[in-house]
Design an enzyme around this catalytic site. Structure first.
Site, mmCIF file in Angstrom:
data_model
loop_
_atom_site.group_PDB
_atom_site.id
_atom_site.type_symbol
_atom_site.label_atom_id
_atom_site.label_comp_id
_atom_site.label_asym_id
_atom_site.label_seq_id
_atom_site.Cartn_x
_atom_site.Cartn_y
_atom_site.Cartn_z
ATOM 1 N N LEU A 10 0.847 -1.201 0.000
ATOM 2 C CA LEU A 10 0.000 0.000 0.000
ATOM 3 C C LEU A 10 0.880 1.247 0.000
ATOM 4 O O LEU A 10 1.634 1.486 0.940
ATOM 5 C CB LEU A 10 -0.915 0.013 1.227
ATOM 6 C CG LEU A 10 -1.804 -1.228 1.396
ATOM 7 C CD1 LEU A 10 -2.829 -0.993 2.508
ATOM 8 C CD2 LEU A 10 -2.522 -1.567 0.100
ATOM 9 N N GLN A 77 -5.168 3.845 -6.989
ATOM 10 C CA GLN A 77 -6.313 4.163 -6.121
ATOM 11 C C GLN A 77 -6.547 5.660 -6.327
ATOM 12 O O GLN A 77 -5.800 6.489 -5.821
ATOM 13 C CB GLN A 77 -5.956 3.860 -4.654
ATOM 14 C CG GLN A 77 -7.089 4.111 -3.680
ATOM 15 C CD GLN A 77 -6.616 4.088 -2.215
ATOM 16 O OE1 GLN A 77 -5.425 4.234 -1.923
ATOM 17 N NE2 GLN A 77 -7.554 3.920 -1.310
ATOM 18 N N THR A 83 -7.147 2.271 3.864
ATOM 19 C CA THR A 83 -6.388 1.069 3.504
ATOM 20 C C THR A 83 -7.303 -0.048 2.975
ATOM 21 O O THR A 83 -6.903 -0.796 2.078
ATOM 22 C CB THR A 83 -5.585 0.552 4.713
ATOM 23 O OG1 THR A 83 -6.453 0.487 5.854
ATOM 24 C CG2 THR A 83 -4.425 1.472 5.047
ATOM 25 N N LYS A 354 38.402 18.782 -10.510
ATOM 26 C CA LYS A 354 37.139 18.468 -11.187
ATOM 27 C C LYS A 354 37.411 17.793 -12.516
ATOM 28 O O LYS A 354 38.220 18.289 -13.301
ATOM 29 C CB LYS A 354 36.343 19.756 -11.414
ATOM 30 C CG LYS A 354 34.963 19.487 -11.955
ATOM 31 C CD LYS A 354 34.485 20.499 -12.991
ATOM 32 C CE LYS A 354 35.109 20.279 -14.340
ATOM 33 N NZ LYS A 354 34.549 21.095 -15.420
ATOM 34 N N HIS A 366 48.839 22.411 -2.396
ATOM 35 C CA HIS A 366 48.261 23.606 -1.772
ATOM 36 C C HIS A 366 47.477 24.467 -2.753
ATOM 37 O O HIS A 366 47.976 24.800 -3.825
ATOM 38 C CB HIS A 366 49.349 24.506 -1.167
ATOM 39 C CG HIS A 366 50.547 23.780 -0.670
ATOM 40 N ND1 HIS A 366 50.661 23.337 0.623
ATOM 41 C CD2 HIS A 366 51.690 23.409 -1.300
ATOM 42 C CE1 HIS A 366 51.828 22.734 0.774
ATOM 43 N NE2 HIS A 366 52.469 22.758 -0.368
ATOM 44 N N TYR A 369 43.330 24.906 -8.360
ATOM 45 C CA TYR A 369 42.152 24.405 -9.058
ATOM 46 C C TYR A 369 42.618 23.623 -10.274
ATOM 47 O O TYR A 369 43.301 24.163 -11.149
ATOM 48 C CB TYR A 369 41.228 25.557 -9.502
ATOM 49 C CG TYR A 369 40.116 25.042 -10.391
ATOM 50 C CD1 TYR A 369 39.230 24.081 -9.908
ATOM 51 C CD2 TYR A 369 39.991 25.452 -11.711
ATOM 52 C CE1 TYR A 369 38.243 23.546 -10.723
ATOM 53 C CE2 TYR A 369 38.998 24.932 -12.527
ATOM 54 C CZ TYR A 369 38.122 23.978 -12.028
ATOM 55 O OH TYR A 369 37.157 23.445 -12.827
HETATM 56 C C1 UD1 Z 1 -2.227 1.611 9.720
HETATM 57 C C2 UD1 Z 1 -3.260 0.681 10.367
HETATM 58 C C3 UD1 Z 1 -2.947 0.595 11.860
HETATM 59 C C4 UD1 Z 1 -1.544 0.082 12.064
HETATM 60 C C5 UD1 Z 1 -0.521 0.951 11.315
HETATM 61 C C6 UD1 Z 1 0.820 0.276 11.335
HETATM 62 C C7 UD1 Z 1 -5.304 0.949 9.067
HETATM 63 C C8 UD1 Z 1 -6.663 1.528 9.028
HETATM 64 N N1 UD1 Z 1 -4.570 1.211 10.157
HETATM 65 O O1 UD1 Z 1 -2.421 2.885 10.296
HETATM 66 O O2 UD1 Z 1 -3.858 -0.286 12.482
HETATM 67 O O3 UD1 Z 1 -1.231 0.076 13.438
HETATM 68 O O4 UD1 Z 1 -0.916 1.108 9.934
HETATM 69 O O5 UD1 Z 1 1.827 1.101 10.831
HETATM 70 O O6 UD1 Z 1 -4.920 0.256 8.145
HETATM 71 N N2 UD1 Z 1 -2.613 3.951 2.087
HETATM 72 C C9 UD1 Z 1 -3.139 3.778 0.829
HETATM 73 N N3 UD1 Z 1 -4.387 4.281 0.553
HETATM 74 C C10 UD1 Z 1 -5.130 4.932 1.471
HETATM 75 C C11 UD1 Z 1 -4.589 5.101 2.778
HETATM 76 C C12 UD1 Z 1 -3.335 4.592 3.054
HETATM 77 O O7 UD1 Z 1 -2.504 3.183 -0.043
HETATM 78 O O8 UD1 Z 1 -6.231 5.358 1.145
HETATM 79 C C13 UD1 Z 1 -1.269 3.428 2.385
HETATM 80 C C14 UD1 Z 1 -0.305 4.482 2.891
HETATM 81 O O9 UD1 Z 1 0.432 5.066 1.819
HETATM 82 C C15 UD1 Z 1 0.590 3.697 3.831
HETATM 83 C C16 UD1 Z 1 -0.275 2.532 4.291
HETATM 84 O O10 UD1 Z 1 -1.380 2.481 3.413
HETATM 85 O O11 UD1 Z 1 1.725 3.182 3.159
HETATM 86 C C17 UD1 Z 1 -0.787 2.740 5.729
HETATM 87 O O12 UD1 Z 1 -1.492 3.940 5.787
HETATM 88 P P1 UD1 Z 1 -1.330 4.941 7.030
HETATM 89 O O13 UD1 Z 1 -2.213 6.103 6.784
HETATM 90 O O14 UD1 Z 1 0.086 5.191 7.284
HETATM 91 O O15 UD1 Z 1 -1.950 4.038 8.179
HETATM 92 P P2 UD1 Z 1 -1.761 4.236 9.736
HETATM 93 O O16 UD1 Z 1 -2.613 5.341 10.197
HETATM 94 O O17 UD1 Z 1 -0.343 4.273 10.086
#
Ligand code: UD1
Ligand code: CA
Length: 497
Positions: A10, A77, A83, A354, A366, A369
């Site tokens: 993600l 997305q 997520t 360079k 010393h 350049y």
């Molecule tokens: C998330 C988890 C949390 C966990 C934590 C661990 C969820 C809802 N929560 O929270 O339980 O403890 O990771 O680090 O999953 N991303 C997308 N699309 C989106 C939103 C996020 O691709 O719409 C990606 C982000 O780029 C990131 C990853 O998902 O790489 C996690 O998203 P982030 O917002 O960092 O989640 P946390 O709030 O850290």
């Protein structure tokens, strides 16, 4: 079993908590963009990757493609709705029986942890197996908490929705899950917008599995190995861990760090045994240092290869260059852009090199350049020598062949060749090629007029101009001095015939 696994990374999130206006996944950690950490991990395990991109997707995709090596499939997305929604966008690519989901912002996870997770998943035959860690600071963090559900099962409660005793000891969710494809197919649409933010949380699937009688298992690992990055403070903490880890690995291979806590070493760096790295040194990019070298305090080497037994004295900046064996560079030297410093040579203080080759046993000790130059072996470059390589429009080369002696304070106007065994006089401006075994002068001839000053009266009176009023030309003990604002000497009369 791992052959039955495919991974979804993600990487579409907006990184709002970083406050940099840039996707956190592009931030380098010890020289490698954060997003490359999970890719390299999965590459090592030969698990095929699909990456969800969205926010700054062109930049994220190009960071991945630039580092290439392993094919990565991208899914967009369009709107970042959480997520769970990110996983929904990947539905068309689910092919293998087990789907590994890994947050793109969890760079310190190891191969062993993923192997253990797969093992646990197979052993327990769970629908979802996910990684947890104990974290004493959970109450002041953004991690989801692993809690007992209302039905006595298991659920993950996001930090912003947590209403229980925030100080109670807790396990947090690492954001790394293995899910059976059959379960995902059947239940992904059961995810609905959650809480105040109305995001679709992938983590809600744990409660759904548990409530519907599916097996959910967890694997507990050390917190440091699954730290996530939401803020710059978390990024700093992770880079400290990664950097310390790299330094320790090089210590185990015989590299001595006099102040290990003050050294920055990138992932792509290699250091030979017997080498000493002192405080404040930055070794970045693909820098390679040989055996038994000394890299003294406050040096920065980026994409540099250094041979064996070479000393880089303190305060040098060296980039994109090669330095061979038994060389001395610095202090305060600047070597850059495709320069080659060959064996047994010396590049001394306040010398800039360079795009040049410095031959074996050659010295520029010393204040010089040397740009766009090819300098042979056993050449001496006198202090203050400058290659004039730029005419305002184009760069030109200077060639100095073997055994040449360039006197101090020479101005070498390129294009220029000084053939072997020649000598240029100190203070020369050399504009024409010099044949071998020649002596070249290119300076105003000194004229000395003996007794001239006597005819002008007292020399010191000359210096303390009679035009200057008051005490301007005298100090408190009545001695004359030069430098008062009204002091005047017409030097032209001294030098003109
Ligand atoms: C998330 C988890 C949390 C966990 C934590 C661990 C969820 C809802 N929560 O929270 O339980 O403890 O990771 O680090 O999953 N991303 C997308 N699309 C989106 C939103 C996020 O691709 O719409 C990606 C982000 O780029 C990131 C990853 O998902 O790489 C996690 O998203 P982030 O917002 O960092 O989640 P946390 O709030 O850290
Ligand atoms: Ca995160």
């Amino acid at each position: 079993m791992i052959t039955q696994v495919q991974a979804l990374i993600l990487a579409a999130g907006k990184s709002t908590r970083l406050n940099t206006g840039k996707s956190k996944l592009l931030e380098p950690i010890c020289g490698q963009p954060m997003i490359m950490y999970p890719i390299r991990l999965l590459e090592a395990l030969q698990i095929p990757i699909t990456m969800v991109v969205g926010y700054q997707k062109e930049e994220v995709m190009s960071a991945v493609q630039d580092a290439a090596g392993f094919p990565v499939q991208f899914v967009t997305q369009e709107e970042q709705r959480g997520t769970g929604h990110a996983i929904m966008c990947t539905r068309d690519v689910w092919q293998k029986s087990t789907i590994l989901i890994i947050n793109g912002d969890t760079p310190l996870t190891t191969q062993q942890i993923i192997k253990d997770l797969v093992h646990k998943h197979v052993q327990t035959d769970a629908a979802i197996t996910f990684i947890t860690a104990h974290y004493a600071e959970a109450a002041r963090s953004g991690y989801g908490r692993v809690c007992v559900s209302e039905q006595g099962g298991i659920k993950i409660v996001e930090a912003r929705n947590f209403t229980g005793d925030s100080e109670s000891p807790c396990c947090i969710n690492a954001g790394i899950y293995l899910v059976k494809k059959t379960f995902l197919d059947a239940y992904i649409d059961a995810l609905v917008p959650n809480g105040l933010t109305k995001e679709i949380y992938f983590t809600d699937l744990v409660k759904i599995a548990s409530d519907n009688g599916y097996g959910v298992s967890t694997l507990s690992v050390p917190f440091d190995s699954i730290r996530g990055v939401n803020t710059l403070q978390e990024l700093w903490a992770i880079e400290q861990i990664q950097r310390a880890d790299l330094v320790k690995q090089w210590m185990d291979r015989g590299v001595r760090f006099s102040m290990p806590q003050q050294v920055h070493v990138d992932l792509g760096v290699h250091i030979g045994a017997g080498t000493v790295i002192k405080g404040g040194v930055h070794l970045t990019g693909n820098t390679i240092i040989g055996n038994n070298c000394t890299i003294a305090e406050f040096n920065s080497l980026h994409n540099v290869s250094v041979g064996d037994n070479t000393t880089i004295h303190s305060h040098c900046i060296i980039a994109d260059s090669q330095i061979q064996d038994n060389v001395h560079v610095g202090p305060f030297a600047h070597v850059r852009t495709n320069s080659l410093i060959q064996n047994n040579s010396v590049i001394g203080n306040f010398v800039e090199v360079k795009n040049s080759t410095i031959g074996e046993h050659t010295k520029a000790k010393h204040l010089s350049y040397v740009g766009d130059a090819h300098i042979g072996s056993k050449v001496n470059i006198g202090a203050g020598t400058i290659t004039c390589n730029y005419d305002g429009a184009q760069k030109h080369a200077t060639i100095i062949e073997d055994n040449v002696f360039i006197g101090s304070n020479n101005t070498l106007v390129a294009p220029l060749t000084i053939h072997k065994n020649s000598f240029t006089a100190a203070g020369s401006t050399i504009t024409k090629n010099v044949p071998e075994y020649s002596l070249a002068f290119g300076r105003a001839r000194q004229v000395t007029k003996e007794g001239y000053m006597r005819s002008q009266g007292d020399a010191q009176k000359m210096v303390t101009d009679p035009l200057s009023a008051g005490n301007d030309g005298q100090n408190s003990s009545g001695q004359s001095f030069i430098g008062a604002t009204k002091t005047h000497i017409d030097t032209s009369t001294v030098y003109l015939d």
